[in-house]
Design a protein around this motif. Structure first.
Motif, PDB file in Angstrom:
ATOM      1  N   ASN A 110       6.933  62.188 -46.878  1.00  0.00           N
ATOM      2  CA  ASN A 110       7.013  60.975 -46.082  1.00  0.00           C
ATOM      3  C   ASN A 110       8.470  60.714 -45.734  1.00  0.00           C
ATOM      4  O   ASN A 110       9.235  60.220 -46.565  1.00  0.00           O
ATOM      5  CB  ASN A 110       6.430  59.799 -46.866  1.00  0.00           C
ATOM      6  CG  ASN A 110       6.362  58.539 -46.059  1.00  0.00           C
ATOM      7  OD1 ASN A 110       6.966  58.430 -44.997  1.00  0.00           O
ATOM      8  ND2 ASN A 110       5.641  57.560 -46.562  1.00  0.00           N
ATOM      9  N   PRO A 111       8.877  61.037 -44.508  1.00  0.00           N
ATOM     10  CA  PRO A 111      10.287  60.879 -44.142  1.00  0.00           C
ATOM     11  C   PRO A 111      10.777  59.432 -44.139  1.00  0.00           C
ATOM     12  O   PRO A 111      11.979  59.203 -44.187  1.00  0.00           O
ATOM     13  CB  PRO A 111      10.361  61.489 -42.742  1.00  0.00           C
ATOM     14  CG  PRO A 111       8.974  61.505 -42.233  1.00  0.00           C
ATOM     15  CD  PRO A 111       8.077  61.589 -43.421  1.00  0.00           C
ATOM     16  N   LEU A 126       6.636  55.752 -54.242  1.00  0.00           N
ATOM     17  CA  LEU A 126       7.650  54.745 -54.564  1.00  0.00           C
ATOM     18  C   LEU A 126       7.186  53.777 -55.643  1.00  0.00           C
ATOM     19  O   LEU A 126       8.002  53.139 -56.300  1.00  0.00           O
ATOM     20  CB  LEU A 126       8.040  53.945 -53.314  1.00  0.00           C
ATOM     21  CG  LEU A 126       8.823  54.680 -52.238  1.00  0.00           C
ATOM     22  CD1 LEU A 126       9.046  53.769 -51.041  1.00  0.00           C
ATOM     23  CD2 LEU A 126      10.150  55.193 -52.782  1.00  0.00           C
ATOM     24  N   ARG A 127       5.891  53.679 -55.819  1.00  0.00           N
ATOM     25  CA  ARG A 127       5.328  52.771 -56.820  1.00  0.00           C
ATOM     26  C   ARG A 127       4.830  53.533 -58.047  1.00  0.00           C
ATOM     27  O   ARG A 127       4.079  53.011 -58.853  1.00  0.00           O
ATOM     28  CB  ARG A 127       4.197  51.963 -56.190  1.00  0.00           C
ATOM     29  CG  ARG A 127       4.720  51.102 -55.028  1.00  0.00           C
ATOM     30  CD  ARG A 127       3.631  50.430 -54.288  1.00  0.00           C
ATOM     31  NE  ARG A 127       3.090  49.362 -55.103  1.00  0.00           N
ATOM     32  CZ  ARG A 127       2.125  48.566 -54.725  1.00  0.00           C
ATOM     33  NH1 ARG A 127       1.581  48.703 -53.546  1.00  0.00           N
ATOM     34  NH2 ARG A 127       1.685  47.629 -55.521  1.00  0.00           N
ATOM     35  N   GLY A 128       5.231  54.821 -58.156  1.00  0.00           N
ATOM     36  CA  GLY A 128       4.905  55.598 -59.342  1.00  0.00           C
ATOM     37  C   GLY A 128       3.688  56.496 -59.220  1.00  0.00           C
ATOM     38  O   GLY A 128       3.317  57.165 -60.181  1.00  0.00           O
ATOM     39  N   ASP A 129       3.039  56.539 -58.065  1.00  0.00           N
ATOM     40  CA  ASP A 129       1.868  57.404 -57.881  1.00  0.00           C
ATOM     41  C   ASP A 129       2.317  58.827 -57.566  1.00  0.00           C
ATOM     42  O   ASP A 129       3.494  59.086 -57.316  1.00  0.00           O
ATOM     43  CB  ASP A 129       0.976  56.864 -56.759  1.00  0.00           C
ATOM     44  CG  ASP A 129       0.410  55.490 -57.081  1.00  0.00           C
ATOM     45  OD1 ASP A 129      -0.011  55.273 -58.233  1.00  0.00           O
ATOM     46  OD2 ASP A 129       0.404  54.635 -56.179  1.00  0.00           O
ATOM     47  N   ASP A 130       1.359  59.751 -57.513  1.00  0.00           N
ATOM     48  CA  ASP A 130       1.678  61.158 -57.285  1.00  0.00           C
ATOM     49  C   ASP A 130       1.638  61.568 -55.820  1.00  0.00           C
ATOM     50  O   ASP A 130       1.963  62.706 -55.487  1.00  0.00           O
ATOM     51  CB  ASP A 130       0.745  62.053 -58.101  1.00  0.00           C
ATOM     52  CG  ASP A 130      -0.715  61.855 -57.728  1.00  0.00           C
ATOM     53  OD1 ASP A 130      -1.054  60.822 -57.121  1.00  0.00           O
ATOM     54  OD2 ASP A 130      -1.529  62.745 -58.054  1.00  0.00           O
ATOM     55  N   ALA A 131       1.240  60.671 -54.925  1.00  0.00           N
ATOM     56  CA  ALA A 131       1.151  60.998 -53.493  1.00  0.00           C
ATOM     57  C   ALA A 131       1.189  59.719 -52.668  1.00  0.00           C
ATOM     58  O   ALA A 131       1.086  58.619 -53.207  1.00  0.00           O
ATOM     59  CB  ALA A 131      -0.137  61.775 -53.199  1.00  0.00           C
ATOM     60  N   TYR A 132       1.323  59.911 -51.361  1.00  0.00           N
ATOM     61  CA  TYR A 132       1.225  58.800 -50.410  1.00  0.00           C
ATOM     62  C   TYR A 132      -0.165  58.874 -49.805  1.00  0.00           C
ATOM     63  O   TYR A 132      -0.482  59.814 -49.075  1.00  0.00           O
ATOM     64  CB  TYR A 132       2.268  58.927 -49.300  1.00  0.00           C
ATOM     65  CG  TYR A 132       3.684  58.938 -49.815  1.00  0.00           C
ATOM     66  CD1 TYR A 132       4.330  57.742 -50.099  1.00  0.00           C
ATOM     67  CD2 TYR A 132       4.362  60.126 -50.032  1.00  0.00           C
ATOM     68  CE1 TYR A 132       5.626  57.739 -50.584  1.00  0.00           C
ATOM     69  CE2 TYR A 132       5.655  60.131 -50.512  1.00  0.00           C
ATOM     70  CZ  TYR A 132       6.283  58.937 -50.789  1.00  0.00           C
ATOM     71  OH  TYR A 132       7.556  58.937 -51.270  1.00  0.00           O
ATOM     72  N   GLU A 133      -1.012  57.914 -50.121  1.00  0.00           N
ATOM     73  CA  GLU A 133      -2.395  57.930 -49.630  1.00  0.00           C
ATOM     74  C   GLU A 133      -2.759  56.580 -49.037  1.00  0.00           C
ATOM     75  O   GLU A 133      -2.556  55.543 -49.660  1.00  0.00           O
ATOM     76  CB  GLU A 133      -3.359  58.259 -50.768  1.00  0.00           C
ATOM     77  CG  GLU A 133      -4.817  58.246 -50.347  1.00  0.00           C
ATOM     78  CD  GLU A 133      -5.774  58.452 -51.509  1.00  0.00           C
ATOM     79  OE1 GLU A 133      -6.987  58.272 -51.289  1.00  0.00           O
ATOM     80  OE2 GLU A 133      -5.328  58.782 -52.612  1.00  0.00           O
TER      81      GLU A 133
END
Length: 192
Positions: free
Chosen positions: A121-122, A166-173
């Protein structure tokens, strides 16, 4: 996804690696500019929930204008179903405007809700969220862009983040849900 006006272009299939004649936006400049906008919103509104709403609204207004650029430059024709629309967003839209692609998965039984997952995610380059901003959906502008663009092609949707690195998850979903397919209205009857 097409408005039904103009010439019909050859179909660009989701996953095609090239989008013809598309100008590239300087991603780093956009990333830094976007970061400044988010920071100013946090200063102006102070409440993270309100900033999330403002980012979504800003994205919505971008999306209703961006769809014309997308349709004119991508050579994508009208999508026949929502699943095809999601693939075009993931493979063509994200590639065209952010230089990345997304994965479409986790469809519901009705075929009206899915996940779009970004490996990269740029928008978050150079970003770290302070403890006071843990409820912030930093990239909420993307949800608004998708919602606004789809509304312009007669699809009412709900788009929301469910995972964020950014909130500690493993991906942007994000979850994309079709609420209503609006019938196309023409301002004039053929016999007038």
């Amino acid at each position: 996804m097409a408005t039904g006006f103009g010439r019909m272009a050859p179909l660009l299939r989701p996953g095609d690696t090239s989008v013809p004649n598309v100008e590239k936006v300087n991603a780093e400049l956009f990333t830094l500019t976007y970061g400044a906008i988010v920071r100013q919103l946090l200063t102006d509104f102070e409440e993270v929930d309100e900033v999330n709403k403002q980012l979504d609204l800003m994205g919505y207004h971008i999306g209703i204008r961006l769809i014309d650029d997308f349709l004119s430059k991508s050579n994508v024709t009208r999508c026949s179903e929502f699943k095809e629309t999601a693939e075009v967003i993931a493979k063509v839209g994200f590639k065209m405007f952010l230089g990345v692609t997304a994965t479409v998965a986790n469809w519901d039984a009705e075929g009206t809700e899915c996940s779009l997952t970004l490996d990269d995610n740029p928008l978050v380059d150079f970003v770290e969220l302070p403890e006071t901003c843990q409820g912030l959906h930093y990239c909420n502008v993307l949800c608004g862009v998708i919602r606004g663009a789809l509304e312009m092609v007669n699809m009412r949707t709900e788009v929301r983040w469910v995972r964020d690195v950014l909130r500690g998850d493993d991906a942007y979903e994000m979850r994309l849900k079709l609420l209503k397919q609006v019938a196309e209205e023409y301002p004039y009857k053929d016999d007038e």
